[in-house]
Design a protein around this motif. Structure first.
Motif, PDB file in Angstrom:
ATOM      1  N   VAL A 111      -3.382   9.381   5.525  1.00  0.00           N
ATOM      2  CA  VAL A 111      -2.099   9.160   6.198  1.00  0.00           C
ATOM      3  C   VAL A 111      -2.198   7.860   6.990  1.00  0.00           C
ATOM      4  O   VAL A 111      -3.004   7.743   7.920  1.00  0.00           O
ATOM      5  N   ALA A 112      -1.370   6.895   6.629  1.00  0.00           N
ATOM      6  CA  ALA A 112      -1.497   5.531   7.169  1.00  0.00           C
ATOM      7  C   ALA A 112      -0.692   5.357   8.456  1.00  0.00           C
ATOM      8  O   ALA A 112       0.197   4.510   8.546  1.00  0.00           O
ATOM      9  N   TRP A 113      -1.033   6.140   9.474  1.00  0.00           N
ATOM     10  CA  TRP A 113      -0.323   6.050  10.753  1.00  0.00           C
ATOM     11  C   TRP A 113      -0.980   5.077  11.722  1.00  0.00           C
ATOM     12  O   TRP A 113      -0.419   4.767  12.777  1.00  0.00           O
ATOM     13  N   ASP A 114      -2.177   4.589  11.391  1.00  0.00           N
ATOM     14  CA  ASP A 114      -3.045   3.933  12.366  1.00  0.00           C
ATOM     15  C   ASP A 114      -3.031   2.411  12.314  1.00  0.00           C
ATOM     16  O   ASP A 114      -3.991   1.763  12.717  1.00  0.00           O
ATOM     17  N   HIS A 115      -1.944   1.818  11.843  1.00  0.00           N
ATOM     18  CA  HIS A 115      -1.840   0.356  11.823  1.00  0.00           C
ATOM     19  C   HIS A 115      -1.324  -0.145  13.169  1.00  0.00           C
ATOM     20  O   HIS A 115      -0.395   0.428  13.745  1.00  0.00           O
ATOM     21  N   ASP A 116      -1.930  -1.218  13.645  1.00  0.00           N
ATOM     22  CA  ASP A 116      -1.464  -1.837  14.885  1.00  0.00           C
ATOM     23  C   ASP A 116      -0.128  -2.532  14.613  1.00  0.00           C
ATOM     24  O   ASP A 116       0.243  -2.781  13.461  1.00  0.00           O
ATOM     25  N   THR A 117       0.587  -2.850  15.684  1.00  0.00           N
ATOM     26  CA  THR A 117       1.816  -3.630  15.512  1.00  0.00           C
ATOM     27  C   THR A 117       1.496  -5.073  15.129  1.00  0.00           C
ATOM     28  O   THR A 117       2.366  -5.785  14.621  1.00  0.00           O
ATOM     29  N   VAL A 118       0.268  -5.512  15.390  1.00  0.00           N
ATOM     30  CA  VAL A 118      -0.188  -6.820  14.910  1.00  0.00           C
ATOM     31  C   VAL A 118      -0.488  -6.682  13.416  1.00  0.00           C
ATOM     32  O   VAL A 118      -1.301  -5.843  13.024  1.00  0.00           O
ATOM     33  N   PRO A 119       0.153  -7.455  12.558  1.00  0.00           N
ATOM     34  CA  PRO A 119      -0.040  -7.303  11.111  1.00  0.00           C
ATOM     35  C   PRO A 119      -1.497  -7.482  10.691  1.00  0.00           C
ATOM     36  O   PRO A 119      -2.225  -8.318  11.233  1.00  0.00           O
ATOM     37  N   GLY A 120      -1.911  -6.661   9.725  1.00  0.00           N
ATOM     38  CA  GLY A 120      -3.244  -6.789   9.158  1.00  0.00           C
ATOM     39  C   GLY A 120      -4.350  -6.164   9.972  1.00  0.00           C
ATOM     40  O   GLY A 120      -5.530  -6.386   9.680  1.00  0.00           O
ATOM     41  N   VAL A 121      -4.000  -5.364  10.977  1.00  0.00           N
ATOM     42  CA  VAL A 121      -5.002  -4.770  11.869  1.00  0.00           C
ATOM     43  C   VAL A 121      -4.818  -3.259  11.881  1.00  0.00           C
ATOM     44  O   VAL A 121      -3.697  -2.759  11.978  1.00  0.00           O
ATOM     45  N   ARG A 122      -5.945  -2.542  11.828  1.00  0.00           N
ATOM     46  CA  ARG A 122      -5.878  -1.088  11.722  1.00  0.00           C
ATOM     47  C   ARG A 122      -6.980  -0.432  12.552  1.00  0.00           C
ATOM     48  O   ARG A 122      -8.079  -0.975  12.698  1.00  0.00           O
ATOM     49  N   LEU A 123      -6.679   0.726  13.102  1.00  0.00           N
ATOM     50  CA  LEU A 123      -7.677   1.548  13.779  1.00  0.00           C
ATOM     51  C   LEU A 123      -8.578   2.224  12.744  1.00  0.00           C
ATOM     52  O   LEU A 123      -8.289   2.206  11.548  1.00  0.00           O
ATOM     53  N   ARG A 124      -9.662   2.824  13.216  1.00  0.00           N
ATOM     54  CA  ARG A 124     -10.527   3.701  12.415  1.00  0.00           C
ATOM     55  C   ARG A 124     -11.245   2.999  11.263  1.00  0.00           C
ATOM     56  O   ARG A 124     -11.780   3.651  10.376  1.00  0.00           O
ATOM     57  N   THR A 125     -11.266   1.676  11.273  1.00  0.00           N
ATOM     58  CA  THR A 125     -11.949   0.948  10.209  1.00  0.00           C
ATOM     59  C   THR A 125     -12.368  -0.414  10.748  1.00  0.00           C
ATOM     60  O   THR A 125     -12.080  -0.759  11.894  1.00  0.00           O
ATOM     61  N   THR A 126     -13.070  -1.186   9.928  1.00  0.00           N
ATOM     62  CA  THR A 126     -13.405  -2.558  10.312  1.00  0.00           C
ATOM     63  C   THR A 126     -12.375  -3.502   9.698  1.00  0.00           C
ATOM     64  O   THR A 126     -11.981  -3.343   8.538  1.00  0.00           O
ATOM     65  N   ASN A 127     -11.931  -4.461  10.484  1.00  0.00           N
ATOM     66  CA  ASN A 127     -10.918  -5.422  10.045  1.00  0.00           C
ATOM     67  C   ASN A 127     -11.567  -6.801   9.943  1.00  0.00           C
ATOM     68  O   ASN A 127     -11.970  -7.374  10.963  1.00  0.00           O
ATOM     69  N   HIS A 128     -11.695  -7.315   8.743  1.00  0.00           N
ATOM     70  CA  HIS A 128     -12.327  -8.622   8.571  1.00  0.00           C
ATOM     71  C   HIS A 128     -11.379  -9.728   9.019  1.00  0.00           C
ATOM     72  O   HIS A 128     -10.187  -9.723   8.700  1.00  0.00           O
ATOM     73  N   LEU A 129     -11.922 -10.647   9.784  1.00  0.00           N
ATOM     74  CA  LEU A 129     -11.123 -11.741  10.322  1.00  0.00           C
ATOM     75  C   LEU A 129     -10.665 -12.679   9.208  1.00  0.00           C
ATOM     76  O   LEU A 129     -11.373 -12.858   8.210  1.00  0.00           O
ATOM     77  N   PRO A 130      -9.489 -13.288   9.372  1.00  0.00           N
ATOM     78  CA  PRO A 130      -8.994 -14.217   8.346  1.00  0.00           C
ATOM     79  C   PRO A 130      -9.939 -15.400   8.154  1.00  0.00           C
ATOM     80  O   PRO A 130     -10.598 -15.850   9.097  1.00  0.00           O
ATOM     81  N   LYS A 131      -9.971 -15.914   6.947  1.00  0.00           N
ATOM     82  CA  LYS A 131     -10.804 -17.083   6.652  1.00  0.00           C
ATOM     83  C   LYS A 131     -10.168 -18.367   7.166  1.00  0.00           C
ATOM     84  O   LYS A 131     -10.866 -19.297   7.573  1.00  0.00           O
ATOM     85  N   ASP A 132      -8.846 -18.408   7.132  1.00  0.00           N
ATOM     86  CA  ASP A 132      -8.133 -19.608   7.557  1.00  0.00           C
ATOM     87  C   ASP A 132      -8.185 -19.750   9.079  1.00  0.00           C
ATOM     88  O   ASP A 132      -7.967 -18.778   9.818  1.00  0.00           O
ATOM     89  N   ASP A 133      -8.448 -20.946   9.551  1.00  0.00           N
ATOM     90  CA  ASP A 133      -8.605 -21.194  10.984  1.00  0.00           C
ATOM     91  C   ASP A 133      -7.326 -20.870  11.759  1.00  0.00           C
ATOM     92  O   ASP A 133      -7.363 -20.212  12.805  1.00  0.00           O
ATOM     93  N   ASP A 134      -6.182 -21.334  11.254  1.00  0.00           N
ATOM     94  CA  ASP A 134      -4.917 -21.079  11.954  1.00  0.00           C
ATOM     95  C   ASP A 134      -4.589 -19.590  11.982  1.00  0.00           C
ATOM     96  O   ASP A 134      -4.135 -19.055  13.004  1.00  0.00           O
ATOM     97  N   GLU A 135      -4.809 -18.906  10.870  1.00  0.00           N
ATOM     98  CA  GLU A 135      -4.549 -17.468  10.827  1.00  0.00           C
ATOM     99  C   GLU A 135      -5.493 -16.710  11.758  1.00  0.00           C
ATOM    100  O   GLU A 135      -5.097 -15.738  12.410  1.00  0.00           O
ATOM    101  N   LEU A 136      -6.742 -17.160  11.810  1.00  0.00           N
ATOM    102  CA  LEU A 136      -7.720 -16.525  12.695  1.00  0.00           C
ATOM    103  C   LEU A 136      -7.289 -16.647  14.150  1.00  0.00           C
ATOM    104  O   LEU A 136      -7.303 -15.667  14.907  1.00  0.00           O
ATOM    105  N   ARG A 137      -6.901 -17.842  14.545  1.00  0.00           N
ATOM    106  CA  ARG A 137      -6.478 -18.045  15.930  1.00  0.00           C
ATOM    107  C   ARG A 137      -5.214 -17.255  16.245  1.00  0.00           C
ATOM    108  O   ARG A 137      -5.076 -16.696  17.337  1.00  0.00           O
ATOM    109  N   ARG A 138      -4.303 -17.192  15.283  1.00  0.00           N
ATOM    110  CA  ARG A 138      -3.079 -16.410  15.490  1.00  0.00           C
ATOM    111  C   ARG A 138      -3.410 -14.928  15.646  1.00  0.00           C
ATOM    112  O   ARG A 138      -2.842 -14.236  16.499  1.00  0.00           O
ATOM    113  N   ARG A 139      -4.339 -14.445  14.843  1.00  0.00           N
ATOM    114  CA  ARG A 139      -4.745 -13.040  14.925  1.00  0.00           C
ATOM    115  C   ARG A 139      -5.314 -12.718  16.310  1.00  0.00           C
ATOM    116  O   ARG A 139      -4.929 -11.725  16.943  1.00  0.00           O
TER     117      ARG A 139
END
Length: 383
Positions: free
Chosen positions: A139-167
């Motif tokens: 059940v996919a209830w555990d996503h943060d309001t920040v796109p691409g981020v989720r609880l209960r797991t590991t979230n790999h950081l974006p490869k792109d520098d601008d996307e990483l800083r935005r994240r």
């Protein structure tokens, strides 16, 4: 929903807050099933499933102001009540919201959860999130309001520098969760890929988001974190990220762990830093403040004893109001009778004013003095 912003108020130590997104097709049905199951198992004392419009409606017995209204975007409001440590009552509300108009349907349904206990929150208590949401990876209830981020797991950081800083920037500014960045000194095996949340106490398990940087991202992650958040990323270590703006109690060195072994064993030092960070005063986001106000002033799930106390309180309140109205009516009636008597004295009872008698004005004052005093009681009935 309004964009996240913070007030000068801090989160009370009796409160647990969460805000995320459900990406599945039937979020409210997932909540209902879980509430029914936990109530049947005796985990919950009781729960309510409410239409937001009806929940905000004011009645004679339950007067409510606009603070009880979750807003036009609200889809459903759920309340639940349970006990921890045998006798500590916890009350919680979960509200689901339609996504903002500018968002895509794929971004799911936003939910806000506010729980309040009768004493300071303890980390070993059950997570309020899994009182409403099923504790299942399906059940996919555990996503943060920040796109691409989720609880209960590991979230790999974006490869792109601008996307990483935005994240990093969005997580620090907009998320209600605690964010931890772990750098992998070398690619971990299956055991090392296990998220650190598995080692956290229950009430922290659904408050922490873990980000992972790959071995080759050491420099870019360190640069981005220094640029955006004024913290450094040690190679093979971890950092508990500050909020933005950074709180006065945050010490970057204190919340930096120089070395984390990703071998499946408990990262004790990092877990201790997360626990320590979790009890620091945190700014109360504006949306969270409104959710807490609704929890306090728009609560419906009363116990029988609370219902009785509330009913008695309302009876007393209305009785006092009626008594005040009765007293006011009696005072005005007395003033009216005095005015009529004064008018009769002035006119002699036939409606025609009597001529003044020489010397009487000095002894008794003006013939209109009694009338003036009587009408003065209308202006101030308490005299």
């Amino acid at each position: 929903m309004a964009k996240n912003s913070s007030s000068s108020t801090t989160v009370p130590d009796t409160v647990w807050l969460g805000r995320g997104r459900h990406l599945g097709p039937e979020p409210e049905q997932d909540v209902r099933r879980n509430l029914i199951a936990l109530a049947s198992a005796g985990v919950l004392d009781d729960f309510r499933d409410l239409d937001p419009v009806e929940a905000a409606r004011s009645t004679v017995l339950y007067p409510r102001d606009e603070s009880a209204d979750p807003g036009p975007a609200a889809r459903r409001l759920f309340e639940a009540r349970w006990r921890v440590d045998d006798d500590v009552m916890v009350r919680a509300q979960l509200t689901t919201y339609d996504p903002e108009a500018r968002r895509k349907d794929s971004e799911g349904v936003t939910w806000v959860l506010a729980a309040k206990a009768e004493r300071a929150w303890a980390a070993h208590w059950p997570s309020p999130a899994t009182m409403f949401w099923p504790d299942s990876d399906r059940v996919a209830w555990d996503h943060d309001t920040v796109p691409g981020v989720r609880l209960r797991t590991t979230n790999h950081l974006p490869k792109d520098d601008d996307e990483l800083r935005r994240r990093l920037r969005d997580c620090a500014r907009d998320s209600w969760f605690i964010h931890v960045v772990v750098h992998e000194a070398m690619t971990p095996d299956v055991r090392g890929q296990q998220p650190i949340s598995a080692f956290l106490p229950p009430s922290l398990r659904h408050r922490v988001v873990e980000h992972r940087g790959t071995p080759e991202q050491a420099q870019i992650v360190d640069y981005a974190m220094k640029r955006e958040l004024s913290v450094r990323m040690p190679r093979g270590g971890a950092v508990v990220l500050p909020t933005a703006p950074q709180g006065p109690d945050y010490d970057a060195d204190r919340f930096t762990v120089r070395s984390v072994f990703l071998d499946g064993s408990e990262p004790t030092e990092l877990i201790d830093r997360v626990k320590e960070f979790a009890v620091l005063p945190r700014p109360l986001p504006a949306d969270a403040e409104r959710a807490l106000t609704r929890l306090r002033q728009g609560w419906h799930l009363l116990t029988p004893d609370e219902e009785l106390v509330h009913a008695r309180g309302m009876v007393t309140k209305y009785a006092e109001a009626l008594d005040a109205m009765t007293n006011s009516r009696d005072l005005y009636r007395e003033a009216a009778e005095a005015a009529q008597a004064a008018l009769a004295e002035v006119t002699g009872g036939d409606g025609v004013p009597r001529p003044a008698v020489p010397g009487q004005a000095k002894a008794d004052g003006s013939p209109l003095s009694a009338l003036t005093k009587a009408f003065g009681r209308f202006r101030d009935p308490h005299k």
